[in-house]
Design a protein around this motif. Structure first.
Motif, PDB file in Angstrom:
ATOM      1  N   UNK A   1     120.558   9.853 100.832  1.00  0.00           N
ATOM      2  CA  UNK A   1     118.746   9.984 100.638  1.00  0.00           C
ATOM      3  C   UNK A   1     118.418   9.366 102.568  1.00  0.00           C
ATOM      4  N   UNK A   2     117.074   9.249 102.131  1.00  0.00           N
ATOM      5  CA  UNK A   2     116.260   8.105 103.384  1.00  0.00           C
ATOM      6  C   UNK A   2     116.450   7.131 103.160  1.00  0.00           C
ATOM      7  N   UNK A   3     116.313   6.064 104.665  1.00  0.00           N
ATOM      8  CA  UNK A   3     116.214   4.748 105.031  1.00  0.00           C
ATOM      9  C   UNK A   3     114.773   4.348 104.929  1.00  0.00           C
ATOM     10  N   UNK A   4     114.680   3.399 104.429  1.00  0.00           N
ATOM     11  CA  UNK A   4     113.468   2.453 103.893  1.00  0.00           C
ATOM     12  C   UNK A   4     112.642   1.826 104.877  1.00  0.00           C
ATOM     13  N   UNK A   5     113.676   1.505 106.473  1.00  0.00           N
ATOM     14  CA  UNK A   5     112.393   0.864 107.864  1.00  0.00           C
ATOM     15  C   UNK A   5     112.266   2.241 108.677  1.00  0.00           C
ATOM     16  N   UNK A   6     111.594   2.338 108.727  1.00  0.00           N
ATOM     17  CA  UNK A   6     110.831   2.620 110.638  1.00  0.00           C
ATOM     18  C   UNK A   6     111.750   2.351 111.189  1.00  0.00           C
TER      19      UNK A   6
ATOM     20  N   UNK B   1     124.323  10.961  95.316  1.00  0.00           N
ATOM     21  CA  UNK B   1     123.922   9.786  94.548  1.00  0.00           C
ATOM     22  C   UNK B   1     123.846   9.695  92.798  1.00  0.00           C
ATOM     23  N   UNK B   2     123.319  11.070  92.516  1.00  0.00           N
ATOM     24  CA  UNK B   2     122.964  11.440  91.156  1.00  0.00           C
ATOM     25  C   UNK B   2     124.802  11.283  91.095  1.00  0.00           C
ATOM     26  N   UNK B   3     125.570  12.267  91.732  1.00  0.00           N
ATOM     27  CA  UNK B   3     127.185  12.582  91.708  1.00  0.00           C
ATOM     28  C   UNK B   3     127.874  11.066  91.919  1.00  0.00           C
TER      29      UNK B   3
END
Length: 607
Positions: free
Chosen positions: A41-46, A547-549
């Motif tokens: 997925x994506x990171x939280x901090x830009x 992540x799901x896998x």
């Protein structure tokens, strides 16, 4: 390790000349440079974020933090080799890494020494672009050559862990003064770019004329926020904040590492350490004993508020604390014997009489997380396990794993009957009050190895329950250094182990469970797990594409390990029990990973 691969650095004159014509941040055709990377997925901090959400960016610098270590001293400042016992704090304070993980995401890393990272969609390689301002503590710049040197020295002369952890790296290429590329072999390991970001960077110029395994107590040159100050061999060590630390204002460092000095004093006994804390000889303590938490934090200093106590909730996986059985030993080679012994541990009695009801029984290697298995396997998890059905116990598919409980009718007496039945199936009988093998007459006996005296009150009732079955258990208490050496040599029958886990399991699972580490001295395969199915599941976890896998694969691995009966699960607490003198302050926000003293500071006089 048997999986060690030779890593070569192939740098041609043509490559160096070509790179010299490019700016340092040159981007490969199939990659985009980024300030951060997430496992999934994506990171939280830009990009350009000022600080992590869980720190106080205005925290003042200054003051002294005094801490305690319960251990029998140290004899080394090198934590990267198997030889010796390194001083506490070296890894954390002395060395920076390429990237820094955030404490409020499952697994995301942001640039520290590396200003940016490049990796293609298939993550078949990774490139790190280093910051121009990155410096070692002697003022020398940190270059790609230092990164290459660090990788090479750790995987060839360092602790076996590093060879295993970075085993899938096939080639290292320095592409410029501040640009380095790691290529990976035949693997689908999406975690490799992140774990390479964890690489501690050592100064090649410092080590070029020194023996890496023989540093002893000579303070080395680091790159981190602290350097080694005063120390007394085996008794204390003080870290001094680097006032001109190159990374102090980076988003990954802002608001952190605020104390001017951090001092660790060594205590050989935890009871003495606790009394020393109460007397004001050190400032911060994480309490691991339920009894101490319930009874010892009383008195004027607590009533007046000079010392504060808090049980701070966290969301990190609890992992597995357990009585670990060394299956390399004949006595524990039969899983039926291992299963039977678990029925003699009365957690409910211990929790009520020893722990003041504070704990919850552990029933997963990934406890306190979505990664823990439960119920019977179904859906995707069942699909993963189905190909191995004929290699696994039927219980994996037909029974939910739960550690034996003494709650309800029958209690411990019924559990001991069950244990006796299982032992009979395994070929054991009771003769003259002793549990012996029916064919060889060999008694069922083993040694329980401890280094913490406080655990005797837990182990001795377990020993007494086993004695009712005719099983002879001796309890051996040794000092910390001897305990560490015996662990490294797998010289024990049963011991207490705490196997930590993260929200994003990956390469470290090889170190815990893979058969390649059964005979690797110093590995963390404490139980001697040696299973082709576990090996394949570990590889599947490492190669999980989403992540799901990942969740499904980890649950399958968890279930197989649990039904292997390698451990007798203990307990966990989803809180950090901390006590500290009131001049210390902490941020209001506590990240998912829990309390981190490196985000704290000394209260200023005008507060």
């Amino acid at each position: 390790m048997t999986r060690t691969r030779k890593v070569s650095s192939l740098i041609s004159a043509f490559t160096l000349a070509a790179v010299a014509l490019l700016p340092w941040q040159a981007i490969s055709a199939d990659t985009v440079a980024s300030h951060a990377i997430a496992m999934h997925g994506d990171t939280r901090y830009p990009e350009g974020f000022p600080h992590f959400d869980y720190v106080n960016p205005e925290a003042p610098k200054g003051g002294v933090l005094r801490m305690a270590v319960v251990a029998n001293g140290f004899d080394s400042f090198n934590p990267f080799v198997i030889r010796g016992v390194a001083a506490t704090g070296i890894n954390t304070y002395l060395y920076d890494t390429l990237m820094e993980a955030s404490a409020d995401e499952p697994f995301s890393a942001y640039g520290l020494i590396a200003e940016s990272i490049e990796t293609p969609d298939d993550r078949s390689y990774v490139i790190f672009n280093l910051r121009e301002e990155a410096r070692f503590q002697d003022g020398e710049p940190i270059t790609a050559r230092d990164v290459e040197f660090s990788f090479d020295i750790l995987t060839t002369k360092g602790h076996p862990f590093y060879r295993n952890y970075y085993a899938d790296v096939s080639k290292v290429t320095v592409e410029g003064e501040r640009r380095i590329r790691f290529d990976f072999g035949e693997t689908n390991n999406r975690e490799l770019p992140l774990i390479l970001g964890q690489l501690p960077v050592l100064p090649s110029h410092y080590w070029e004329n020194r023996e890496f395994g023989g540093n002893g107590l000579t303070p080395p040159v680091g790159s981190g926020p602290y350097r080694i100050g005063d120390f007394e061999a085996g008794r204390s060590i003080t870290f001094e904040r680097v006032k001109d630390y190159w990374a102090e204002d980076l988003g990954v460092r802002k608001g952190r590492f605020n104390f001017d000095q951090i001092r660790y004093d060594y205590y050989s006994d935890d009871t003495v350490a606790l009394e020393s804390f109460r007397a004001g000889n050190f400032d911060f303590r994480v309490e691991s004993s339920a009894k101490n938490w319930a009874t010892a934090y009383r008195g004027d200093q607590f009533d007046s508020g000079r010392v504060k106590t808090e049980a701070v909730e966290h969301g990190r996986p609890a992992g597995m604390q357990a009585f670990a059985m060394n299956t390399r030993r004949k006595v524990f080679s039969d899983p039926r014997v291992r299963e039977a012994l678990a029925y003699a541990f009365d957690f409910e009695w211990a929790n009520k009489n020893l722990f003041y009801g504070q704990y919850t029984r552990t029933s997963s290697y990934f406890e306190n997380s979505e990664l823990a298995s439960s119920g019977l396997p179904e859906g995707r998890e069942l699909e993963i396990l189905e190909p191995y059905r004929d290699q696994l116990p039927e219980d994996v598919f037909e029974e939910e794993y739960q550690p034996p409980s003494t709650e309800g009718e029958g209690g411990l007496r019924e559990n001991l009957r069950t244990a006796l039945t299982i032992l009979r199936d395994a070929g054991y009988v009771v003769r003259d009050g002793a549990m012996v093998h029916s064919e060889t007459g060999e008694p069922l006996r083993f040694e329980f190895l401890l280094f913490q005296k406080t655990f005797e009150r837990v182990v001795l009732p377990f020993k007494n329950n086993l004695a009712k079955l005719g099983i002879d258990v001796s309890v051996r208490l040794v000092d910390t250094n001897q305990y560490i050496q015996r662990l490294r040599e797998f010289d024990y029958d049963m011991t207490v182990q705490s196997i930590g886990q993260s929200d994003s399991p990956g390469n470290e699972q090889r170190e815990y469970w893979h058969s390649s580490n059964v005979d690797a001295k110093g590995s963390r395969n404490y139980m001697g797990v040696d299973s082709p199915v576990v090996d394949e599941l570990v590889n599947m976890v490492i190669q999980a594409p989403t992540r799901e896998e990942l969740v499904h694969r980890v649950r399958a691995l968890d279930r197989v390990l649990l039904h292997g009966h390698y451990v007798i699960p203990n307990w966990y607490l989803p809180k950090d029990r901390i006590a500290y003198w009131s001049f210390l302050q902490r941020p209001e926000t506590v990240p998912k990973n829990g309390v981190d003293i490196n985000n704290w500071w000394v209260k200023s006089t005008d507060q």
